[in-house]
Design a protein around this motif. Sequence first.
Motif, PDB file in Angstrom:
ATOM      1  N   SER B  87      -1.613   6.894  12.777  1.00 54.76           N
ATOM      2  CA  SER B  87      -3.124   6.947  10.976  1.00 54.76           C
ATOM      3  C   SER B  87      -1.436   6.230   9.821  1.00 54.76           C
ATOM      4  N   VAL B  88      -2.593   5.548   8.716  1.00 54.22           N
ATOM      5  CA  VAL B  88      -1.966   4.791   8.376  1.00 54.22           C
ATOM      6  C   VAL B  88      -2.063   4.970   6.790  1.00 54.22           C
ATOM      7  N   ALA B  89      -1.349   4.832   5.435  1.00 56.39           N
ATOM      8  CA  ALA B  89      -1.145   4.992   4.368  1.00 56.39           C
ATOM      9  C   ALA B  89      -1.300   3.767   3.936  1.00 56.39           C
ATOM     10  N   LEU B  90      -2.551   3.715   3.113  1.00 53.12           N
ATOM     11  CA  LEU B  90      -2.567   1.596   2.190  1.00 53.12           C
ATOM     12  C   LEU B  90      -2.324   2.214   0.420  1.00 53.12           C
ATOM     13  N   VAL B  91      -1.610   1.492   0.396  1.00 53.82           N
ATOM     14  CA  VAL B  91      -0.405   1.496  -1.260  1.00 53.82           C
ATOM     15  C   VAL B  91      -1.706   0.241  -1.560  1.00 53.82           C
ATOM     16  N   GLY B  92      -2.401   0.868  -2.946  1.00 53.93           N
ATOM     17  CA  GLY B  92      -3.244   0.056  -3.736  1.00 53.93           C
ATOM     18  C   GLY B  92      -4.709  -0.379  -2.924  1.00 53.93           C
ATOM     19  N   ALA B  93      -5.474  -0.153  -4.531  1.00 55.16           N
ATOM     20  CA  ALA B  93      -7.270   0.148  -4.108  1.00 55.16           C
ATOM     21  C   ALA B  93      -7.531  -1.306  -4.636  1.00 55.16           C
ATOM     22  N   GLY B  94      -6.947  -1.851  -5.767  1.00 51.72           N
ATOM     23  CA  GLY B  94      -7.469  -3.760  -5.886  1.00 51.72           C
ATOM     24  C   GLY B  94      -8.604  -4.318  -4.836  1.00 51.72           C
ATOM     25  N   ASP B  95      -8.646  -5.204  -4.937  1.00 52.29           N
ATOM     26  CA  ASP B  95      -9.644  -6.316  -4.018  1.00 52.29           C
ATOM     27  C   ASP B  95      -8.793  -5.814  -2.912  1.00 52.29           C
ATOM     28  N   ARG B 112      -5.837   3.258  11.575  1.00 50.52           N
ATOM     29  CA  ARG B 112      -6.913   4.629  11.306  1.00 50.52           C
ATOM     30  C   ARG B 112      -5.859   4.919   9.170  1.00 50.52           C
ATOM     31  N   ILE B 113      -6.781   4.014   8.731  1.00 51.40           N
ATOM     32  CA  ILE B 113      -6.477   3.998   7.359  1.00 51.40           C
ATOM     33  C   ILE B 113      -6.750   5.389   6.986  1.00 51.40           C
ATOM     34  N   VAL B 114      -5.395   7.114   6.057  1.00 55.08           N
ATOM     35  CA  VAL B 114      -6.203   8.094   6.610  1.00 55.08           C
ATOM     36  C   VAL B 114      -5.451   8.137   4.702  1.00 55.08           C
ATOM     37  N   ALA B 115      -4.913   7.368   4.100  1.00 52.93           N
ATOM     38  CA  ALA B 115      -5.028   8.398   2.978  1.00 52.93           C
ATOM     39  C   ALA B 115      -4.665   7.346   2.004  1.00 52.93           C
ATOM     40  N   ILE B 116      -4.879   6.732   0.796  1.00 54.28           N
ATOM     41  CA  ILE B 116      -5.403   5.150   0.052  1.00 54.28           C
ATOM     42  C   ILE B 116      -4.614   5.745  -1.118  1.00 54.28           C
ATOM     43  N   PHE B 117      -3.918   5.221  -1.549  1.00 53.55           N
ATOM     44  CA  PHE B 117      -3.054   5.202  -3.442  1.00 53.55           C
ATOM     45  C   PHE B 117      -3.575   3.781  -4.252  1.00 53.55           C
ATOM     46  N   ASP B 118      -3.113   4.490  -5.566  1.00 49.41           N
ATOM     47  CA  ASP B 118      -3.078   3.805  -6.595  1.00 49.41           C
ATOM     48  C   ASP B 118      -2.779   4.596  -7.908  1.00 49.41           C
ATOM     49  N   GLN B 119      -1.858   3.509  -8.845  1.00 48.56           N
ATOM     50  CA  GLN B 119      -1.151   4.347 -10.314  1.00 48.56           C
ATOM     51  C   GLN B 119      -2.188   4.328 -11.039  1.00 48.56           C
ATOM     52  N   SER B 120      -3.538   3.578 -10.839  1.00 45.27           N
ATOM     53  CA  SER B 120      -4.431   3.211 -12.025  1.00 45.27           C
ATOM     54  C   SER B 120      -5.251   4.267 -12.499  1.00 45.27           C
ATOM     55  N   THR B 121      -5.459   4.577 -13.425  1.00 46.86           N
ATOM     56  CA  THR B 121      -6.518   6.241 -13.166  1.00 46.86           C
ATOM     57  C   THR B 121      -7.774   5.943 -13.423  1.00 46.86           C
ATOM     58  N   GLU B 122      -7.990   4.365 -13.379  1.00 54.65           N
ATOM     59  CA  GLU B 122      -9.856   4.083 -12.973  1.00 54.65           C
ATOM     60  C   GLU B 122      -9.794   4.382 -11.599  1.00 54.65           C
ATOM     61  N   LYS B 123      -9.175   3.898 -10.874  1.00 53.99           N
ATOM     62  CA  LYS B 123      -9.228   3.694  -9.816  1.00 53.99           C
ATOM     63  C   LYS B 123      -9.025   5.349  -8.641  1.00 53.99           C
ATOM     64  N   ILE B 124      -8.223   6.207  -9.303  1.00 54.69           N
ATOM     65  CA  ILE B 124      -8.258   7.803  -8.368  1.00 54.69           C
ATOM     66  C   ILE B 124      -9.005   7.997  -8.749  1.00 54.69           C
ATOM     67  N   GLY B 125      -9.753   8.499  -7.469  1.00 54.61           N
ATOM     68  CA  GLY B 125     -10.635   9.713  -6.861  1.00 54.61           C
ATOM     69  C   GLY B 125     -12.298   8.316  -7.130  1.00 54.61           C
ATOM     70  N   GLU B 126     -12.034   7.502  -7.062  1.00 56.63           N
ATOM     71  CA  GLU B 126     -12.926   6.309  -6.374  1.00 56.63           C
ATOM     72  C   GLU B 126     -12.812   6.570  -4.789  1.00 56.63           C
ATOM     73  N   GLN B 127     -13.838   5.954  -3.909  1.00 55.94           N
ATOM     74  CA  GLN B 127     -13.952   6.580  -2.220  1.00 55.94           C
ATOM     75  C   GLN B 127     -13.611   4.672  -2.435  1.00 55.94           C
ATOM     76  N   ILE B 128     -13.306   4.690  -1.463  1.00 56.58           N
ATOM     77  CA  ILE B 128     -13.191   3.586  -0.320  1.00 56.58           C
ATOM     78  C   ILE B 128     -13.416   3.607   1.170  1.00 56.58           C
ATOM     79  N   GLY B 129     -15.014   3.297   1.435  1.00 53.89           N
ATOM     80  CA  GLY B 129     -15.464   4.066   2.618  1.00 53.89           C
ATOM     81  C   GLY B 129     -15.628   5.641   2.587  1.00 53.89           C
ATOM     82  N   ASP B 130     -15.010   6.641   2.989  1.00 48.76           N
ATOM     83  CA  ASP B 130     -15.072   7.892   3.294  1.00 48.76           C
ATOM     84  C   ASP B 130     -13.526   8.584   2.873  1.00 48.76           C
ATOM     85  N   ILE B 131     -12.738   7.468   2.153  1.00 45.32           N
ATOM     86  CA  ILE B 131     -11.975   8.171   1.251  1.00 45.32           C
ATOM     87  C   ILE B 131     -11.368   7.950  -0.010  1.00 45.32           C
TER      88      ILE B 131
END
Lengths: 209, 209
Positions: B87-95, B112-131
């Motif tokens: 299981s892998v954490a991903l930092v950065g939800a840009g392109d 498997r990416i299991v968690a995605i983090f970003d500092q931007s309030t615009e991106k927090i809460g978005e879904q990428i796939g089912d995460i």
Amino acid sequence: MPSPLSNIPAIVVARLPLYLRSLNILAESGSTVISSAELGARLGITPAQIRKDLSFFGEFGKQGTGYDVLYLREQLKNILHLDQQWSVALVGAGDLGRAIAQHGGLGERGFRIVAIFDQSTEKIGEQIGDIPVESMDLLPIVVRRRQLQLAIIAVPANRAQRAADVLVASGIKGILSYAPIRLHVPDTVQVRYIDPLIALQEMTYYLGG
Amino acid sequence: MPSPLSNIPAIVVARLPLYLRSLNILAESGSTVISSAELGARLGITPAQIRKDLSFFGEFGKQGTGYDVLYLREQLKNILHLDQQWSVALVGAGDLGRAIAQHGGLGERGFRIVAIFDQSTEKIGEQIGDIPVESMDLLPIVVRRRQLQLAIIAVPANRAQRAADVLVASGIKGILSYAPIRLHVPDTVQVRYIDPLIALQEMTYYLGG
């Protein structure tokens, strides 16, 4: 010297960019001289291997005095044909393509994305930075007119071979592919892959179960 | 055997994923046996080097009969700790982060990416796939609770070191970074880089000026 010497092992050529990267870091930190032992320690390569690799291309240092950082860096840039700006075609304007087009490090180091292609009518006409996304149908014309030699493939696996075929037919001689499949191209075309799996698998060795 | 042997050169470990990739391709194409000479020819590595590399880990073939493809593949997967899902954490939800999260090849090969983090309030809460994209503030809690050991950094260069610091402080032991800067981490943490420049520079050698 700048013309490629065909008798040099590919594995030697593959190490030159690593040497250059270290020399760039050294130069930026103000170092003026580096021994093969110090360079080797940074890279995990034996000093003897470094001296042997460089000896394919000439004499770059005197025994016992080390290499002049700026001089060796310039020589390596010449050998790798980095004394010029390279224009690059990008295939794929999805998330990955956008990220690559906006990758800061490429432009700084002499690789400029000058054309972006996609097959999706939704993406054609979009701007990425200051470059418009063009139809794949225009790829052969643009690549030939601009005499592009390098391309980056950033399309899904199931479209990557088709993209490679079009690029090769249009005259591209070097392809960097982010797609997770092996591409079939003529021997006259260079292909390299960006493969995160290889790097991840190398780390899990150390992480344990 | 699956526990890492500390006396094995890093350069040898780095070749194991390449062997595994070739064995996967061979297995998928139905090959059952491969000699070190054939494997070497595919990879540009001498047969002697391959035999020496593998001998660090045991006896995987008999002189003259070649390696059993499926058996060697299983052994390499065990050695690299790929007999489990990572299981892998991903930092950065840009392109780039979006592209990585949706990279088909990673999940298929056990990451498997299991968690995605970003500092931007615009991106927090978005879904990428089912995460869902979560706030960087939650990273330490999530990484510790899920006992994640691996992370991928896909943020711009000027935020990468800060991301690495938070990951390391949260217990991450292996980082794959797409950012074009060298990260400073403790010796106990593995770091690998995805660097398109190195691959491009290797090709320009052959392309000429």
